[in-house]
Design a protein around this motif. Sequence first.
Motif, short mmCIF file in Angstrom:
data_model
loop_
_atom_site.label_atom_id
_atom_site.label_comp_id
_atom_site.label_asym_id
_atom_site.label_seq_id
_atom_site.Cartn_x
_atom_site.Cartn_y
_atom_site.Cartn_z
N TRP A 1 -1.70 4.75 13.65
CA TRP A 1 -0.69 3.70 13.51
C TRP A 1 -1.03 2.57 14.47
CZ3 TRP A 1 3.61 3.95 10.24
CH2 TRP A 1 3.83 5.19 9.63
N GLU A 2 -1.25 1.38 13.95
CA GLU A 2 -1.50 0.21 14.79
C GLU A 2 -0.37 -0.79 14.56
OE1 GLU A 2 -5.16 -2.57 16.27
OE2 GLU A 2 -5.14 -1.97 14.15
N PRO B 1 -5.20 1.65 3.63
CA PRO B 1 -4.19 1.41 4.65
C PRO B 1 -2.83 1.04 4.04
CG PRO B 1 -6.22 0.25 5.18
CD PRO B 1 -6.37 0.75 3.77
N VAL B 2 -1.78 1.44 4.74
CA VAL B 2 -0.41 1.05 4.39
C VAL B 2 0.03 0.01 5.42
CG1 VAL B 2 1.97 1.82 4.13
CG2 VAL B 2 0.08 3.32 3.42
N ILE B 3 0.41 -1.15 4.94
CA ILE B 3 0.76 -2.26 5.83
C ILE B 3 2.22 -2.66 5.60
CG2 ILE B 3 0.23 -4.62 6.55
CD1 ILE B 3 -2.60 -4.17 5.48
N THR B 4 2.98 -2.70 6.67
CA THR B 4 4.38 -3.13 6.61
C THR B 4 4.58 -4.31 7.55
OG1 THR B 4 5.11 -0.87 6.16
CG2 THR B 4 6.78 -2.41 6.92
N GLY C 1 14.01 -17.78 19.33
CA GLY C 1 12.63 -17.47 19.00
C GLY C 1 12.56 -16.60 17.77
N SER C 2 11.37 -16.13 17.48
CA SER C 2 11.15 -15.29 16.31
C SER C 2 10.02 -14.32 16.59
CB SER C 2 10.83 -16.14 15.08
OG SER C 2 9.68 -16.93 15.31
N THR C 3 10.10 -13.15 15.95
CA THR C 3 9.11 -12.10 16.14
C THR C 3 8.62 -11.62 14.78
OG1 THR C 3 10.10 -11.36 18.22
CG2 THR C 3 8.71 -9.78 17.06
N THR C 4 7.31 -11.44 14.67
CA THR C 4 6.70 -10.85 13.49
C THR C 4 5.95 -9.59 13.90
OG1 THR C 4 6.43 -13.00 12.39
CG2 THR C 4 5.06 -11.18 11.59
N VAL C 5 6.14 -8.51 13.14
CA VAL C 5 5.49 -7.24 13.42
C VAL C 5 4.65 -6.83 12.21
CG1 VAL C 5 5.80 -4.81 13.96
CG2 VAL C 5 7.34 -6.50 14.95
N MET C 6 3.42 -6.46 12.47
CA MET C 6 2.55 -5.90 11.44
C MET C 6 2.26 -4.45 11.82
SD MET C 6 2.03 -8.30 9.21
CE MET C 6 0.63 -7.65 8.29
N ILE C 7 2.64 -3.52 10.94
CA ILE C 7 2.40 -2.10 11.15
C ILE C 7 1.36 -1.64 10.14
CG2 ILE C 7 3.43 0.19 11.29
CD1 ILE C 7 6.16 -1.26 11.56
N THR C 8 0.24 -1.15 10.63
CA THR C 8 -0.84 -0.69 9.75
C THR C 8 -1.06 0.80 9.98
OG1 THR C 8 -1.91 -2.85 9.90
CG2 THR C 8 -3.23 -1.02 9.06
N ARG C 9 -0.98 1.57 8.91
CA ARG C 9 -1.23 3.01 8.98
C ARG C 9 -2.50 3.31 8.19
NH1 ARG C 9 1.27 7.62 6.04
NH2 ARG C 9 2.53 6.07 4.95
N GLY D 1 0.79 -1.21 0.00
CA GLY D 1 0.00 0.00 0.00
C GLY D 1 0.83 1.26 0.00
N SER D 2 2.17 1.13 0.02
CA SER D 2 3.01 2.32 -0.01
C SER D 2 3.07 2.88 -1.42
CB SER D 2 4.42 1.96 0.47
OG SER D 2 4.98 0.95 -0.35
N VAL D 3 3.68 4.06 -1.54
CA VAL D 3 3.81 4.68 -2.85
C VAL D 3 4.59 3.74 -3.77
CG1 VAL D 3 4.74 6.63 -4.12
CG2 VAL D 3 3.72 6.99 -1.87
N GLY D 4 4.03 3.45 -4.91
CA GLY D 4 4.65 2.48 -5.81
C GLY D 4 4.00 1.14 -5.72
N GLY D 5 3.38 0.85 -4.55
CA GLY D 5 2.60 -0.37 -4.37
C GLY D 5 3.43 -1.63 -4.41
N GLY D 6 2.77 -2.73 -4.07
CA GLY D 6 3.40 -4.04 -4.17
C GLY D 6 4.31 -4.34 -3.01
#
Length: 310
Positions: free
Chosen positions: A221-222, A261-264, A244-252, A66-71
Amino acid sequence: MLLSVLGCPLFPVPIHPKLPLNEVSSTAQYIIQHFTAATGCRKLEGTVKNVFATGKVTMVVVDDLGSVGGGGINGISEKGCFVMWQMVPDNWQIEIVVGGQKVLAGSNGTIAWRHTPWLGVHAAKGGVRPLRRALQANPLAVSAVFSAAQHMGEKQINGVDCFVLKLSADQKDLIDRSDNTAEMIKHAIFGYFSQRSGLLVYLEDSYLTRIQAIGTNPTYWETTMSTKIEDYRGVDGVMIAHSGSTTVMITRFGDNLKDGPVITRLEESWTIDDVAFNVQGLSIDCFLPPQELNKDCPQQHLDWRSSLHR
């Protein structure tokens, strides 16, 4: 960006004194007692003055939708390492280096601070809270922070039947972490404890921040951070998670984001190389904040990296 979010986030709530049993869930108390027995950390209560840990991390931006340029993007893994010191109850310090960038963070029991290449030295809003990463290597910290948790029922995580405990920042804590441009709306964390082994196997926390400058529409920002905790091994008779391992989802999201929404998504894998209790020579002077720290200096709250890091 990786170090801003994954480097040294703080726990949502401070360590509170242990409450009387009639003020907390008896089920939650049973779960914590099961955990302390399973890890063997109960015998260390009152005897541990400090904890030292070193480890390695690998971080990557998996995709940016969802960022500029998409994909999506093909992230390049960045490898690094960290050194972490803790002194009971609220003193801690961590140095983490990833991809040639270094972040320092610490707490002297009164103020928590960070030193990053992009923001310099600055105090963390909201007062002293535990380092989230410390919970991955210190069962005494897990027992302390979850001692006043709320029992939320049962859930299966990665095929493991777990008891679920929840802690949430109260309104005062949220206000302390807010200002006139950035409002912390919520911050909660869930601990998943295996019903069979009693060990903490999963951490999940989320926080929502509202950012609004004068004359602009608000942006939200969530951030949701999920950590799998495994590979428990004995260290001085105490079971310590070593990987261990960590996954982060950032939604703007917000009305000003016309494309939606922009999701990283970020990911980290981590290992603990060494853990030691009661290291000789460690004193309170090791946790003093940098001299240039000025609690009254203006902070760059509109920098999204800083806002995410609250």
